[in-house]
Write a protein that holds these residues in place. Structure first.
Motif, PDB file in Angstrom:
ATOM      1  N   GLY A 256     -30.337  26.534 -16.305  1.00  0.00           N
ATOM      2  CA  GLY A 256     -29.763  26.096 -17.566  1.00  0.00           C
ATOM      3  C   GLY A 256     -30.514  26.524 -18.799  1.00  0.00           C
ATOM      4  N   LYS A 257     -31.576  27.301 -18.652  1.00  0.00           N
ATOM      5  CA  LYS A 257     -32.372  27.745 -19.784  1.00  0.00           C
ATOM      6  C   LYS A 257     -32.412  29.267 -19.842  1.00  0.00           C
ATOM      7  N   GLU A 258     -32.723  29.785 -21.016  1.00  0.00           N
ATOM      8  CA  GLU A 258     -32.805  31.231 -21.169  1.00  0.00           C
ATOM      9  C   GLU A 258     -34.131  31.743 -20.615  1.00  0.00           C
ATOM     10  N   ARG A 259     -34.131  33.012 -20.262  1.00  0.00           N
ATOM     11  CA  ARG A 259     -35.341  33.623 -19.752  1.00  0.00           C
ATOM     12  C   ARG A 259     -36.379  33.754 -20.859  1.00  0.00           C
ATOM     13  N   GLU A 260     -37.649  33.516 -20.526  1.00  0.00           N
ATOM     14  CA  GLU A 260     -38.720  33.585 -21.505  1.00  0.00           C
ATOM     15  C   GLU A 260     -39.892  34.390 -20.962  1.00  0.00           C
ATOM     16  N   GLY A 261     -40.634  34.976 -21.879  1.00  0.00           N
ATOM     17  CA  GLY A 261     -41.828  35.704 -21.492  1.00  0.00           C
ATOM     18  C   GLY A 261     -42.950  34.758 -21.117  1.00  0.00           C
ATOM     19  N   VAL A 262     -43.666  35.086 -20.051  1.00  0.00           N
ATOM     20  CA  VAL A 262     -44.801  34.300 -19.585  1.00  0.00           C
ATOM     21  C   VAL A 262     -46.108  34.990 -19.959  1.00  0.00           C
ATOM     22  N   SER A 263     -46.287  36.208 -19.454  1.00  0.00           N
ATOM     23  CA  SER A 263     -47.471  36.991 -19.770  1.00  0.00           C
ATOM     24  C   SER A 263     -47.236  38.436 -19.371  1.00  0.00           C
ATOM     25  N   VAL A 264     -47.688  39.359 -20.213  1.00  0.00           N
ATOM     26  CA  VAL A 264     -47.564  40.781 -19.924  1.00  0.00           C
ATOM     27  C   VAL A 264     -48.879  41.471 -20.247  1.00  0.00           C
ATOM     28  N   ILE A 265     -49.061  42.659 -19.671  1.00  0.00           N
ATOM     29  CA  ILE A 265     -50.285  43.426 -19.868  1.00  0.00           C
ATOM     30  C   ILE A 265     -49.943  44.910 -19.923  1.00  0.00           C
ATOM     31  N   THR A 266     -50.609  45.639 -20.806  1.00  0.00           N
ATOM     32  CA  THR A 266     -50.442  47.087 -20.844  1.00  0.00           C
ATOM     33  C   THR A 266     -51.377  47.713 -19.827  1.00  0.00           C
ATOM     34  N   THR A 267     -50.842  48.627 -19.030  1.00  0.00           N
ATOM     35  CA  THR A 267     -51.651  49.220 -17.970  1.00  0.00           C
ATOM     36  C   THR A 267     -52.673  50.212 -18.491  1.00  0.00           C
ATOM     37  N   ALA A 268     -52.443  50.767 -19.692  1.00  0.00           N
ATOM     38  CA  ALA A 268     -53.356  51.763 -20.243  1.00  0.00           C
ATOM     39  C   ALA A 268     -54.648  51.151 -20.755  1.00  0.00           C
ATOM     40  N   ASP A 269     -54.550  50.063 -21.536  1.00  0.00           N
ATOM     41  CA  ASP A 269     -55.745  49.518 -22.171  1.00  0.00           C
ATOM     42  C   ASP A 269     -55.973  48.033 -21.916  1.00  0.00           C
ATOM     43  N   GLY A 270     -55.086  47.379 -21.178  1.00  0.00           N
ATOM     44  CA  GLY A 270     -55.282  45.980 -20.843  1.00  0.00           C
ATOM     45  C   GLY A 270     -54.939  44.998 -21.941  1.00  0.00           C
TER      46      GLY A 270
ATOM     47  N   THR B  60     -52.960  42.175 -23.732  1.00  0.00           N
ATOM     48  CA  THR B  60     -52.206  41.092 -23.108  1.00  0.00           C
ATOM     49  C   THR B  60     -51.478  40.242 -24.135  1.00  0.00           C
ATOM     50  N   LYS B  61     -50.460  39.535 -23.659  1.00  0.00           N
ATOM     51  CA  LYS B  61     -49.712  38.593 -24.467  1.00  0.00           C
ATOM     52  C   LYS B  61     -49.337  37.418 -23.576  1.00  0.00           C
ATOM     53  N   TYR B  62     -49.451  36.196 -24.116  1.00  0.00           N
ATOM     54  CA  TYR B  62     -49.119  34.988 -23.377  1.00  0.00           C
ATOM     55  C   TYR B  62     -48.123  34.142 -24.149  1.00  0.00           C
ATOM     56  N   GLY B  63     -47.201  33.517 -23.413  1.00  0.00           N
ATOM     57  CA  GLY B  63     -46.349  32.526 -24.026  1.00  0.00           C
ATOM     58  C   GLY B  63     -47.151  31.305 -24.430  1.00  0.00           C
ATOM     59  N   ALA B  64     -46.724  30.648 -25.510  1.00  0.00           N
ATOM     60  CA  ALA B  64     -47.492  29.529 -26.047  1.00  0.00           C
ATOM     61  C   ALA B  64     -47.666  28.400 -25.037  1.00  0.00           C
ATOM     62  N   SER B  65     -46.675  28.160 -24.196  1.00  0.00           N
ATOM     63  CA  SER B  65     -46.728  27.046 -23.262  1.00  0.00           C
ATOM     64  C   SER B  65     -47.664  27.288 -22.084  1.00  0.00           C
ATOM     65  N   VAL B  66     -48.105  28.528 -21.871  1.00  0.00           N
ATOM     66  CA  VAL B  66     -48.967  28.837 -20.732  1.00  0.00           C
ATOM     67  C   VAL B  66     -50.344  29.317 -21.147  1.00  0.00           C
TER      68      VAL B  66
END
Length: 124
Positions: free
Chosen positions: A42-56, A58-64
């Protein structure tokens, strides 16, 4: 053929931990953004965490942020998500995703490849 294979999900009690793995193949891992999105019923998809493979980068969702940690092993073409202090609101299907890029982002149009998803359930 591009493949993203997730593992490590399951049922865990609140406050517990899980570690997800995403083993990738079929694309140039070193030039991509790879990470995790999630979708609860019942909820939309959200970003959790991602990483760039070239330089590392990162980005995190506020809730995590502060509870989850993303990491990578370029030699194994694998990305991991360590999830600590899990909460019932973390219950969702978690998807590994990958796309070409150099900047960590939750813009879903950037992600061309998606895994089938793996269930994480946090409940007592």
């Amino acid at each position: 053929q591009v493949q993203l294979v997730e593992s490590g999900g399951g049922l865990v009690q609140p406050g517990g931990s899980l570690k997800l793995s995403c083993v990738t193949s079929g694309f140039n891992f070193e030039d991509h953004i790879v990470g995790w999105f999630r979708q609860a019923p019942g909820k939309e998809r959200e970003g959790v965490s991602v990483i760039t493979t070239a330089d590392g980068d990162t980005k995190y969702g506020a809730s995590v942020a502060g509870r989850f940690a993303i990491s990578k092993d370029n030699a194994k073409k694998t990305v991991y998500l360590q999830m600590n202090n899990l909460k019932p609101d973390d219950t969702a299907t978690y998807f590994c995703a990958a796309g070409w890029g150099l900047v960590a982002t939750f813009w879903e149009n950037e992600y061309e490849y998606w895994g089938e998803g793996i269930q994480v359930t946090v409940s007592s």
